[in-house]
Design an enzyme around this catalytic site. Structure first.
Site, mmCIF file in Angstrom:
data_model
loop_
_atom_site.group_PDB
_atom_site.id
_atom_site.type_symbol
_atom_site.label_atom_id
_atom_site.label_comp_id
_atom_site.label_asym_id
_atom_site.label_seq_id
_atom_site.Cartn_x
_atom_site.Cartn_y
_atom_site.Cartn_z
ATOM 1 N N HIS A 199 0.821 -1.208 0.000
ATOM 2 C CA HIS A 199 0.000 0.000 0.000
ATOM 3 C C HIS A 199 0.854 1.257 0.000
ATOM 4 O O HIS A 199 0.333 2.364 -0.076
ATOM 5 C CB HIS A 199 -0.944 0.007 1.216
ATOM 6 C CG HIS A 199 -0.225 0.056 2.527
ATOM 7 N ND1 HIS A 199 0.168 1.227 3.114
ATOM 8 C CD2 HIS A 199 0.182 -0.938 3.350
ATOM 9 C CE1 HIS A 199 0.790 0.965 4.253
ATOM 10 N NE2 HIS A 199 0.809 -0.338 4.424
ATOM 11 N N GLU A 201 3.387 3.373 -2.026
ATOM 12 C CA GLU A 201 3.886 3.502 -3.391
ATOM 13 C C GLU A 201 5.376 3.823 -3.436
ATOM 14 O O GLU A 201 6.088 3.397 -4.359
ATOM 15 C CB GLU A 201 3.098 4.572 -4.138
ATOM 16 C CG GLU A 201 3.174 5.947 -3.509
ATOM 17 C CD GLU A 201 2.388 6.978 -4.299
ATOM 18 O OE1 GLU A 201 2.136 6.737 -5.493
ATOM 19 O OE2 GLU A 201 2.027 8.020 -3.722
ATOM 20 N N LYS A 252 3.278 -5.457 12.764
ATOM 21 C CA LYS A 252 4.153 -6.355 13.522
ATOM 22 C C LYS A 252 4.694 -5.779 14.828
ATOM 23 O O LYS A 252 5.352 -6.494 15.583
ATOM 24 C CB LYS A 252 5.338 -6.779 12.649
ATOM 25 C CG LYS A 252 6.260 -5.627 12.249
ATOM 26 C CD LYS A 252 7.429 -6.115 11.407
ATOM 27 C CE LYS A 252 8.377 -4.956 11.090
ATOM 28 N NZ LYS A 252 9.539 -5.401 10.285
ATOM 29 N N LYS A 294 5.503 -15.414 18.181
ATOM 30 C CA LYS A 294 4.575 -14.879 19.176
ATOM 31 C C LYS A 294 3.171 -15.463 19.032
ATOM 32 O O LYS A 294 2.306 -15.262 19.897
ATOM 33 C CB LYS A 294 4.536 -13.357 19.086
ATOM 34 C CG LYS A 294 5.859 -12.715 19.494
ATOM 35 C CD LYS A 294 5.881 -11.228 19.239
ATOM 36 C CE LYS A 294 7.187 -10.620 19.742
ATOM 37 N NZ LYS A 294 8.392 -11.196 19.103
ATOM 38 N N ASN A 335 12.791 -13.162 15.862
ATOM 39 C CA ASN A 335 13.157 -11.770 15.586
ATOM 40 C C ASN A 335 14.185 -11.753 14.466
ATOM 41 O O ASN A 335 15.223 -12.412 14.566
ATOM 42 C CB ASN A 335 13.731 -11.110 16.842
ATOM 43 C CG ASN A 335 12.667 -10.878 17.897
ATOM 44 O OD1 ASN A 335 11.779 -11.708 18.075
ATOM 45 N ND2 ASN A 335 12.739 -9.755 18.579
ATOM 46 N N THR A 360 14.119 -4.334 27.996
ATOM 47 C CA THR A 360 12.940 -4.441 28.861
ATOM 48 C C THR A 360 13.249 -5.083 30.212
ATOM 49 O O THR A 360 12.753 -4.647 31.243
ATOM 50 C CB THR A 360 11.834 -5.249 28.167
ATOM 51 O OG1 THR A 360 12.352 -6.531 27.793
ATOM 52 C CG2 THR A 360 11.323 -4.519 26.941
ATOM 53 N N ARG A 427 6.643 -4.749 28.626
ATOM 54 C CA ARG A 427 5.425 -4.035 28.275
ATOM 55 C C ARG A 427 4.258 -5.008 28.206
ATOM 56 O O ARG A 427 4.438 -6.223 28.124
ATOM 57 C CB ARG A 427 5.624 -3.314 26.937
ATOM 58 C CG ARG A 427 6.682 -2.223 27.009
ATOM 59 C CD ARG A 427 7.144 -1.759 25.646
ATOM 60 N NE ARG A 427 7.913 -2.786 24.949
ATOM 61 C CZ ARG A 427 8.602 -2.574 23.821
ATOM 62 N NH1 ARG A 427 8.593 -1.372 23.279
ATOM 63 N NH2 ARG A 427 9.271 -3.537 23.246
#
Length: 514
Positions: A199, A201, A252, A294, A335, A360, A427
């Site tokens: 989507h 261009e 993602k 995931k 990943n 994290t 998170r």
């Protein structure tokens, strides 16, 4: 920490992850060019095995050099024979070592190398090489083995050509890092048509320029479309009649999708449903969905949306098998190092800017793979699939993020005092440790020793999902995020998103002195 010195060192090192040694002798390497630069490279690679490249042959168009040896390495043939010679000699890497080679010829050679399923590296200009005592030092790159905690797997086999050659191939999400690499490798296997759908261009324009060397935007190879738009997708499949589809388009980024779950459903679930429906209606031969680890026992909106995408593919695969209309399968990625927005690019940027590295949790682990492994897994899945499988690359043991930071910093010659790690806490939706398979899934071997598969636990058909998906799509269409979460939990028993963890009460930098 000195931002300027850090930036200089980081800017001098490519963060693209190439192939690395698969054993003590290094990867089997073909050197393109038997001139001064190529000859010096062959000799220096022989003297410096730590570069991980073992020359097994040289290619050159000079007939005088045919049959000669350079430091014990034979000149095997001409440049035009690259694909055949790479396959015959089981090459894993090709190094282009002809300074000043025209861009068009570089592109042709890279395409020929990709057709044999080998990685490509480039030697800098000869004038630059002359300033160095050892030409091979130009091949210094990040050691992917240390970063991902294992040897990189050479996945693609030449047999993939039989799936792609002469067929009409559609790649969705073609402008992304995975999609664009897929397009480059698919193009090398000789499809009759390669349709690149996105989507964005600008990404499509850039991609066509990279693959063809020009981007006039006047042919059918570029397709601007949103996979959420069902009528548009149906029209594209009717008009273009793709025979092989690689579905890479998706949202993602886990934290963003936790905040915007309706968008995750629209793209990752409904978009996949639209594509599968159109593929079934038009007789697509092979359809491969790109999923994520995931999706195994998901705890995030990202994982849940991708698990539903897998279930849609698996449910429709049964009907496709019964009708003999096509083979539908999926692959799960870890990943991907080097992809857009990946940990490696974020890490490099944080170090370059002189700021702390954000992690994290001190014990968080992830599975890592290179772009070459990821794309190779997709292509091999397209070849091996019989219908309904989810394929997973054996990525060894998961890697602690802090260990990856440690190894990366060492390779770009940053001392412990120059790197600070700031812990942010897990998170919402994030796991401390990922898994490749759900607890209820069986790990099945395939003909590739490093690729495993799992199949649907129940032989469910699309009608078993239809009712629940309809309600999910309705909730997403009106952006009712609470209802979307409730519907996801109904469709995936056991799924729930855990709350964010507080920041660990640990000092920084990391307690072991790094």
């Amino acid at each position: 920490m000195s931002p300027n010195s850090t930036a200089a060192r980081l800017n001098s090192i490519s963060t693209r992850i190439p192939g690395q040694p698969d054993g003590p002798t290094g990867l089997r390497t073909l050197v393109i060019g038997a001139g001064a630069a190529g000859s010096a490279l062959v000799r220096d690679l022989g003297r410096t095995p730590e570069f991980g490249l073992r020359p097994i042959g040289v290619l050159d168009d000079d007939p005088v050099k045919a049959g000669l040896e350079i430091a014990g390495v034979p000149v095997l043939g001409r440049l035009a024979e690259l694909t055949d010679l790479a396959v015959a000699h089981r090459a894993q890497v090709v190094v282009l070592a002809i300074p000043g080679l025209p861009h068009q010829q570089v592109r042709e050679l890279a395409t020929s190398a990709a057709a044999a399923g080998v990685a490509v590296r480039y030697l800098p200009s000869f004038l630059s090489a002359l300033r160095r005592e050892v030409v091979g030092s130009d091949m210094r790159t990040l050691d992917v083995n240390r970063l991902i905690g294992r040897h990189e797997v050479h996945v693609v086999s030449p047999d993939v050509r039989a799936v792609i050659e002469g067929r009409r191939v559609l790649v969705t999400g073609a402008g992304g890092s995975i999609g664009s690499e897929l397009c480059r490798q698919v193009h090398a296997f000789g499809p009759s048509e390669l349709y690149m759908l996105d989507h964005d261009e600008s990404n499509l324009h850039r991609l066509q320029l990279e693959i063809w060397g020009e981007a006039l935007l006047t042919d059918d190879s570029l397709v601007i479309a949103d996979i959420r738009d069902r009528p548009r997708i149906q029209q594209i499949f009717r008009d273009l009649k793709p025979e092989v589809v690689f579905h890479a388009a998706a949202h993602k980024h886990l934290p963003l999708l936790e905040r915007h779950p309706s968008e995750a459903v629209k793209s990752n679930v409904l978009g996949t449903d639209n594509l599968v429906e159109a593929a079934l209606a038009t007789g697509v031969e092979r359809f491969v969905l790109i999923s994520t680890d995931k999706a195994a026992d998901p705890t995030s909106v990202l994982g849940a949306s991708k698990r539903l995408a897998e279930l849609i593919v698996q449910a429709n695969a049964r009907d496709a098998r019964n009708l003999g209309t096509g083979v539908f399968s999926a692959v799960r990625f870890g990943n991907v190092l080097g992809s857009r927005g990946s940990l490696l690019s974020v890490l490099a940027e944080q170090l370059r800017s002189g700021g702390p590295v954000t992690v994290t949790h001190p014990d968080v682990t992830r599975f890592f793979m290179t772009i070459e492994e990821a794309v190779g897994l997709v292509l091999e899945a397209g070849r091996m699939a019989e219908g309904g499988e989810v394929f997973v690359l054996d990525m060894g043991e998961p890697v602690r993020i802090v260990d990856l930071v440690h190894n990366f910093a060492e390779q770009v010659q940053l001392g412990p005092e120059e790197v600070q790690i700031r812990y942010t806490g897990l998170r919402a939706g994030e796991k401390l440790n990922e898994a490749l398979f759900s607890e209820g899934e069986e790990r099945l071997p395939t003909e590739h020793t490093r690729i495993f598969a799992t199949v649907a636990e129940h032989d469910a058909g699309p009608e078993d999902l239809a009712g629940g998906l309809t309600g999910l799509y309705q909730a997403a269409s009106v952006n009712s995020d609470p209802e979307v979460r409730r519907r996801l939990a109904e469709l995936l028993p056991g799924y729930r998103t855990p709350a964010a963890d507080p920041v660990p009460a640990l000092a920084t930098p990391y307690p072991d002195g790094f």
